[in-house]
Design a protein around this motif. Structure first.
Motif, PDB file in Angstrom:
ATOM      1  N   ASN A 153       0.855  -1.085   0.125  1.00  6.96           N
ATOM      2  CA  ASN A 153      -0.071  -0.078  -0.055  1.00  6.96           C
ATOM      3  C   ASN A 153       0.820   1.209   0.106  1.00  6.96           C
ATOM      4  OD1 ASN A 153       0.891   0.158   2.704  1.00  6.96           O
ATOM      5  ND2 ASN A 153      -0.957  -0.411   3.531  1.00  6.96           N
ATOM      6  N   ARG A 154       0.334   2.355   0.240  1.00 11.62           N
ATOM      7  CA  ARG A 154       1.063   3.645   0.126  1.00 11.62           C
ATOM      8  C   ARG A 154       2.094   3.677   1.101  1.00 11.62           C
ATOM      9  NH1 ARG A 154       0.056   8.416  -2.259  1.00 11.62           N
ATOM     10  NH2 ARG A 154      -2.089   7.803  -2.930  1.00 11.62           N
ATOM     11  N   TYR A 155       2.008   3.169   2.301  1.00 16.30           N
ATOM     12  CA  TYR A 155       2.974   2.984   3.516  1.00 16.30           C
ATOM     13  C   TYR A 155       4.055   2.341   3.099  1.00 16.30           C
ATOM     14  CZ  TYR A 155      -0.655   4.741   6.566  1.00 16.30           C
ATOM     15  OH  TYR A 155      -1.851   5.539   6.861  1.00 16.30           O
ATOM     16  N   LEU A 156       3.993   1.438   2.299  1.00 14.21           N
ATOM     17  CA  LEU A 156       5.236   0.460   1.846  1.00 14.21           C
ATOM     18  C   LEU A 156       5.713   1.228   0.749  1.00 14.21           C
ATOM     19  CD1 LEU A 156       6.500  -2.245   1.863  1.00 14.21           C
ATOM     20  CD2 LEU A 156       5.235  -3.223   0.424  1.00 14.21           C
ATOM     21  N   LEU A 157       4.873   1.789  -0.222  1.00  9.51           N
ATOM     22  CA  LEU A 157       5.472   2.753  -1.323  1.00  9.51           C
ATOM     23  C   LEU A 157       6.685   3.716  -0.578  1.00  9.51           C
ATOM     24  CD1 LEU A 157       5.745   3.319  -4.228  1.00  9.51           C
ATOM     25  CD2 LEU A 157       3.940   4.751  -4.031  1.00  9.51           C
ATOM     26  N   ASN A 158       5.949   4.363   0.308  1.00 11.11           N
ATOM     27  CA  ASN A 158       6.879   5.621   0.987  1.00 11.11           C
ATOM     28  C   ASN A 158       8.068   4.952   1.521  1.00 11.11           C
ATOM     29  OD1 ASN A 158       4.809   7.201   0.312  1.00 11.11           O
ATOM     30  ND2 ASN A 158       4.085   7.413   2.297  1.00 11.11           N
ATOM     31  N   ILE A 167       6.717  -8.426 -13.123  1.00 14.73           N
ATOM     32  CA  ILE A 167       7.839  -7.690 -12.591  1.00 14.73           C
ATOM     33  C   ILE A 167       9.092  -8.602 -12.019  1.00 14.73           C
ATOM     34  CG2 ILE A 167       6.367  -5.821 -11.875  1.00 14.73           C
ATOM     35  CD1 ILE A 167       6.312  -6.829  -8.984  1.00 14.73           C
ATOM     36  N   ARG A 168      10.198  -8.035 -12.080  1.00  9.90           N
ATOM     37  CA  ARG A 168      11.433  -8.746 -11.620  1.00  9.90           C
ATOM     38  C   ARG A 168      11.233  -8.970 -10.079  1.00  9.90           C
ATOM     39  NH1 ARG A 168      16.073  -4.798 -12.909  1.00  9.90           N
ATOM     40  NH2 ARG A 168      14.533  -3.495 -11.380  1.00  9.90           N
ATOM     41  N   ARG A 169      11.990  -9.880  -9.513  1.00 17.97           N
ATOM     42  CA  ARG A 169      11.876 -10.358  -8.188  1.00 17.97           C
ATOM     43  C   ARG A 169      12.064  -9.156  -7.184  1.00 17.97           C
ATOM     44  NH1 ARG A 169      15.769 -15.176  -6.350  1.00 17.97           N
ATOM     45  NH2 ARG A 169      17.524 -13.596  -6.807  1.00 17.97           N
ATOM     46  N   GLN A 170      13.399  -8.389  -7.650  1.00 15.91           N
ATOM     47  CA  GLN A 170      13.457  -7.242  -6.863  1.00 15.91           C
ATOM     48  C   GLN A 170      12.693  -5.784  -6.985  1.00 15.91           C
ATOM     49  OE1 GLN A 170      15.181  -8.360  -9.458  1.00 15.91           O
ATOM     50  NE2 GLN A 170      16.739  -7.076 -10.461  1.00 15.91           N
ATOM     51  N   ASP A 171      11.808  -6.094  -7.828  1.00 10.44           N
ATOM     52  CA  ASP A 171      10.742  -5.037  -8.125  1.00 10.44           C
ATOM     53  C   ASP A 171       9.739  -4.876  -6.986  1.00 10.44           C
ATOM     54  OD1 ASP A 171      12.346  -4.359 -10.189  1.00 10.44           O
ATOM     55  OD2 ASP A 171      10.683  -5.150 -11.568  1.00 10.44           O
ATOM     56  N   THR A 172       9.117  -3.915  -6.559  1.00 11.65           N
ATOM     57  CA  THR A 172       8.103  -3.557  -5.653  1.00 11.65           C
ATOM     58  C   THR A 172       6.715  -3.156  -6.321  1.00 11.65           C
ATOM     59  OG1 THR A 172       9.418  -3.394  -3.956  1.00 11.65           O
ATOM     60  CG2 THR A 172       7.168  -2.829  -3.407  1.00 11.65           C
ATOM     61  N   ALA A 173       5.538  -3.821  -6.349  1.00  5.80           N
ATOM     62  CA  ALA A 173       4.342  -3.464  -6.718  1.00  5.80           C
ATOM     63  C   ALA A 173       3.612  -3.114  -5.585  1.00  5.80           C
ATOM     64  CB  ALA A 173       3.613  -4.441  -7.546  1.00  5.80           C
ATOM     65  N   VAL A 174       2.751  -1.913  -5.863  1.00 10.29           N
ATOM     66  CA  VAL A 174       2.001  -1.212  -4.830  1.00 10.29           C
ATOM     67  C   VAL A 174       0.787  -0.841  -5.503  1.00 10.29           C
ATOM     68  CG1 VAL A 174       1.671   0.967  -3.643  1.00 10.29           C
ATOM     69  CG2 VAL A 174       4.022  -0.423  -3.548  1.00 10.29           C
ATOM     70  N   ARG A 175      -0.434  -1.149  -4.754  1.00 12.62           N
ATOM     71  CA  ARG A 175      -1.707  -0.508  -5.064  1.00 12.62           C
ATOM     72  C   ARG A 175      -1.978   0.819  -4.522  1.00 12.62           C
ATOM     73  NH1 ARG A 175      -7.820  -2.290  -3.695  1.00 12.62           N
ATOM     74  NH2 ARG A 175      -9.022  -0.873  -5.230  1.00 12.62           N
ATOM     75  N   LEU A 176      -2.032   1.999  -5.023  1.00 11.68           N
ATOM     76  CA  LEU A 176      -2.256   3.250  -4.216  1.00 11.68           C
ATOM     77  C   LEU A 176      -3.762   3.373  -3.880  1.00 11.68           C
ATOM     78  CD1 LEU A 176      -0.346   5.890  -6.262  1.00 11.68           C
ATOM     79  CD2 LEU A 176       0.195   4.918  -4.318  1.00 11.68           C
ATOM     80  N   GLY A 177      -4.759   2.696  -4.543  1.00  8.05           N
ATOM     81  CA  GLY A 177      -5.962   2.825  -4.221  1.00  8.05           C
ATOM     82  C   GLY A 177      -6.694   2.722  -5.619  1.00  8.05           C
ATOM     83  N   GLY A 178      -8.200   2.484  -5.829  1.00  7.42           N
ATOM     84  CA  GLY A 178      -8.900   2.250  -6.597  1.00  7.42           C
ATOM     85  C   GLY A 178      -8.156   1.566  -7.866  1.00  7.42           C
TER      86      GLY A 178
END
Length: 814
Positions: free
Chosen positions: A387-392, A446-457
């Motif tokens: 989520n947004r916290y993980l993204l930050n 995505i690659r193993r080292q990449d991070t995917a996030v859902r911001l919302g909606g």
């Protein structure tokens, strides 16, 4: 009869020789014949006989009795008197020496044989008795036993000094009556002691008794009853103080209860780190049976392959002598689980490690609870993405890491096109399933080292770290775009979903969290503006970079055909003698429109496109030809160093091609040095074969940019390279701090121990040169002596002068 080694002491030669013949006929060995006390004493010291036949009457100040007495005292040898003296005085003196026989001359051979056999038997018996008494004394002393005896007729109990000391008395013998002794015995134990004293044969019992100071001791008594005439009895025995042992046994019983019932797994290891004991809890935690663990090394059974505790030897060597920490442990069937472990070294009184106590507690439940809480705090409940916290958090850590490592990373912003209409027409429950499918596809691409996030909606962000160049982000964006082309199947309905993607790069498009997200968001809207279902970079810098890369790649082939490449040469100087020893060849691209293009702008592109192979062959051929030209002009023995790329190095034709070039231009193989980077030779077995082949042909091999890649001491040890080149990044700070200086000194010591030559690059100041000279660096190159320059800058006169000169000038060709 046992054959003896006999020494004869007789001052009558005829008697002595006759006696010798008789003894030898009996089967004995005569060690010698002597006629004086000093002679016989020296002979015994030297020959070490088993028996002495002694005549009492000898010449000199001392007679045979004196000799026999000293022989028995010093060596304990049996002495048999063979003499004609039978007067009372002589017999009395002889008897005082404890002889093993006394024969009056003349005697029969049978008498002599009998006396010798009796003497042998007595001597063996005395030796056995002495040894037995010595062993008994040692055993009593070692066992800390007190000796006692009790006689029923006089009701007298006696003990030695140790017996008295056990009861708290002084170091003297103990005397009392039995009833007085029994009064000191604990009431519950008196009957046991009395029963032992009246029991026929051997008995043993333990009892409690009061010491003189009122303390209670626990004693262990052993004894044996012997009947005496008149119905009396005598008991003789030994006693030991076992107070401390009983206390320790009680403590051990308590510890055994804890050991058996605690929830923590416990194993006891010997000094060889092998398991000698485990408690039931350890078997429950690890699912190993006790029999499977005993004798094994814990590392091979219980510890995972990730972070491990320090070695047992390291723990024992530490000042604390123990270690605690969290370690990943393994169950019998391979399942890993987090555990809190404590290891302690157990020492004896001298400080020697006898055992190790290793405890293990399963903290899986605690870690799982923490994981679930962390997941809830940092992940989207619908998709499982961040989520947004993980993204930050991810962006902040990646920005810090990219700054530290001077790397780039991408932020890719995705937005579903027309998703609102799905929610509005078929409901949010279907929209949620569409979002879940999009998240699944995103995760797969995505690659193993990449991070995917859902911001919302319907908004998603992917953070792509560790990019080598900006174009990689566009490749990832293309993959994501293609993955979304397939319609989404929900029950019986199919929904065509497209995405608009925006790409932003750190640090070009933003150097902080908000700036990067804003840039990626703006680029995503630009993609929507251009027609949706596509990706777009934040600024035209990406497109400009792609165009520039394409122009360089296409221009490389024309540059080689039109002789736009040229080699510049940087002198390599013998730092101690201040003279020229060789050159490093460096490629330059003189573009007709863009001017001089630096190698870092086109070498990487040449390697990725495969153009590095024809370019590398041109560089090698040109450098060898130039070295041969200088050789023919009179500059003898100059070394030419040429860099070889990874693709060239792994080319099966490399060595044969180099040999052909050397032959074509008439240059000796020893004057060529091939330079490779550390990353080039990471595939050890293949690299070793190539280096071995080069060395067999007389061509030297150097490890370039040493210390900046993935240096391996094992690689240096087993790969037969000639030289390491210290990268300028280590030299630029010299003389610098003690850390900087120590690093260079360490490299020099390592190179010297491995018999490697060393060249330091990037020397720009006299202070750097002075320091390197002080630590024994033999060869250097850098701007202090000369910038890289075309071959025309180095005239024949200049080369010949500085090949022999000891006063190399600063920047002679600049």
């Amino acid at each position: 009869m046992q054959a003896e080694r006999i020494l004869i002491v007789e001052d009558e030669p005829v008697v002595a020789l006759d006696l010798r013949q008789t003894l030898e006929e009996m089967g004995h060995q005569v060690e010698g014949i002597h006629s004086s006390v000093p002679s016989v004493l020296a002979a015994i010291e030297r020959e070490q006989p088993s028996m002495v036949l002694m005549d009492i009457h000898l010449g000199g100040a001392r007679d045979g009795v004196d000799a026999a007495q000293e022989i028995y005292q010093r060596w304990g040898l049996p002495v048999i008197y063979l003499t004609a003296f039978a007067d009372d005085r002589t017999i009395e003196r002889a008897a005082a020496t404890k002889p093993f026989g006394y024969l009056l001359k003349p005697f029969q051979n049978k008498e002599l044989a009998a006396v010798i056999q009796v003497a042998h038997t007595r001597h063996q018996t005395e030796c056995a008795l002495a040894a037995s008494e010595a062993r008994l004394a040692i055993a009593v002393e070692a066992a800390e036993l007190g000796i006692w005896e009790w006689e029923s007729q006089l009701d007298k109990l006696q003990g030695d000094e140790r017996f008295n000391r056990m009861l708290g008395g002084a170091l003297c013998h103990f005397h009392t009556h039995l009833h007085a002794f029994l009064a000191r015995v604990h009431p519950d134990d008196r009957a046991t002691v009395e029963q032992g004293l009246n029991q026929p044969g051997f008995f043993s019992c333990a009892f409690r008794a009061l010491r003189d100071n009122g303390e209670q001791a626990t004693l262990e008594m052993h004894g044996q009853l012997r009947p005496l005439p008149g119905g009396h009895r005598e008991v003789i025995g030994a006693i030991r103080d076992i107070t401390e042992r009983v206390q320790m046994e009680e403590q051990l019983r308590q510890a055994s209860v804890v050991f058996s019932t605690t929830a923590e797994g416990i194993m006891i290891l010997d000094e060889q780190y092998r398991i000698r004991s485990v408690n039931p809890a350890l078997s429950r935690l690890t699912e190993y049976r006790e029999s499977e663990l005993l004798g094994q090394l814990p590392d091979s059974l219980l510890l995972g392959s990730e972070a491990r505790p320090p070695s047992y030897a390291a723990i024992a060597a530490s000042s604390e002598g123990y270690w605690s920490g969290e370690v990943c442990a393994r169950r019998r069937h391979g399942e890993l689980f987090p555990s809190l472990q404590h290891i302690c070294a157990v020492r004896d009184a001298s400080g020697k490690v006898l055992q190790y106590v290793h405890t293990l507690a399963d903290i899986s439940a605690m870690r799982e609870a923490e994981r679930q809480l962390a997941h809830l705090a940092y992940h989207d409940a619908l998709t499982g993405l961040g989520n947004r916290y993980l993204l930050n958090d991810t962006l902040e850590s990646e920005i810090a890491r990219a700054q530290r490592n001077e790397r780039i990373f991408a932020v890719i912003f995705l937005d579903l096109d027309g998703f609102k209409s799905i929610n509005d027409t078929v409901g949010h429950h279907v929209g949620d399933r569409v979002i879940q499918e999009i998240a699944r596809r995103l995760t797969l691409q995505i690659r193993r080292q990449d991070t995917a996030v859902r911001l919302g909606g319907d908004e998603f962000v992917v953070v792509c770290p560790d990019l080598h160049h900006a174009e990689e982000s566009l490749v990832i964006a293309q993959k994501l775009l293609k993955a979304m082309d397939e319609p989404v199947q929900i029950d019986t309905l199919r929904y065509n979903i497209s995405v608009s993607i925006g790409v932003a790069l750190y640090p070009e498009d933003g150097n902080n969290l908000n700036a990067l997200l804003s840039a990626a968001d703006s680029a995503m809207y630009e993609a929507k503006r251009q027609g949706k279902g596509r990706y777009c970079g934040y600024l035209p810098t990406i497109a400009a970079r792609i165009r520039e890369r394409l122009e360089i790649e296409q221009g490389l082939h024309a540059a080689l055909a039109e002789n736009q490449f040229e080699l510049h040469y940087q002198p390599v100087v013998d730092l101690k003698r201040r003279c020229l020893i060789g050159f490093e060849a460096l490629v330059r691209w003189r573009h007709p429109e863009r001017g001089m293009i630096a190698p870092d702008q086109f070498i990487g592109i040449a390697e990725e496109s495969g153009f590095i192979e024809p370019l590398g062959r041109w560089i090698l051929n040109t450098a060898i030809a130039q070295a041969a030209a200088w050789q023919q002009a009179g500059a003898k023995g100059l070394l030419m160093a040429v860099n070889v790329s990874a693709r060239q190095f792994n080319d099966e034709q490399l060595v044969d091609g180099i040999v052909t070039m050397l032959a074509r231009h008439g240059l000796a193989a020893r004057q060529l040095e091939i330079e490779v980077t550390e990353s080039t030779v990471q595939e050890f077995h293949r690299s070793k074969r190539i280096v071995d082949t080069l060395r067999e042909r007389g061509i030297a091999v150097a490890l370039d940019d040493f210390g900046t890649g993935y240096s391996s001491l094992s690689l240096l040890k087993h790969l037969p390279i000639n030289r390491v080149k210290i990268d300028r990044s280590f030299v630029i700070a010299l003389p610098g701090t003690a850390r900087d200086a120590g690093l260079i000194s360490a490299i020099m010591q390592m190179a010297n121990s491995l018999d490697l030559e060393v060249t330091a690059e990037g020397i720009e100041t006299p202070e750097q040169a002075a320091f390197l000279n002080a630590v024994g660096c033999p060869a250097v190159q850098g701007y202090l002596f000369s910038r890289p320059a075309p071959a025309s800058h180095f005239t024949t006169e200049w080369l010949c002068h500085y090949r022999e000169s000891d006063s190399f000038q600063v920047n002679p060709a600049a």
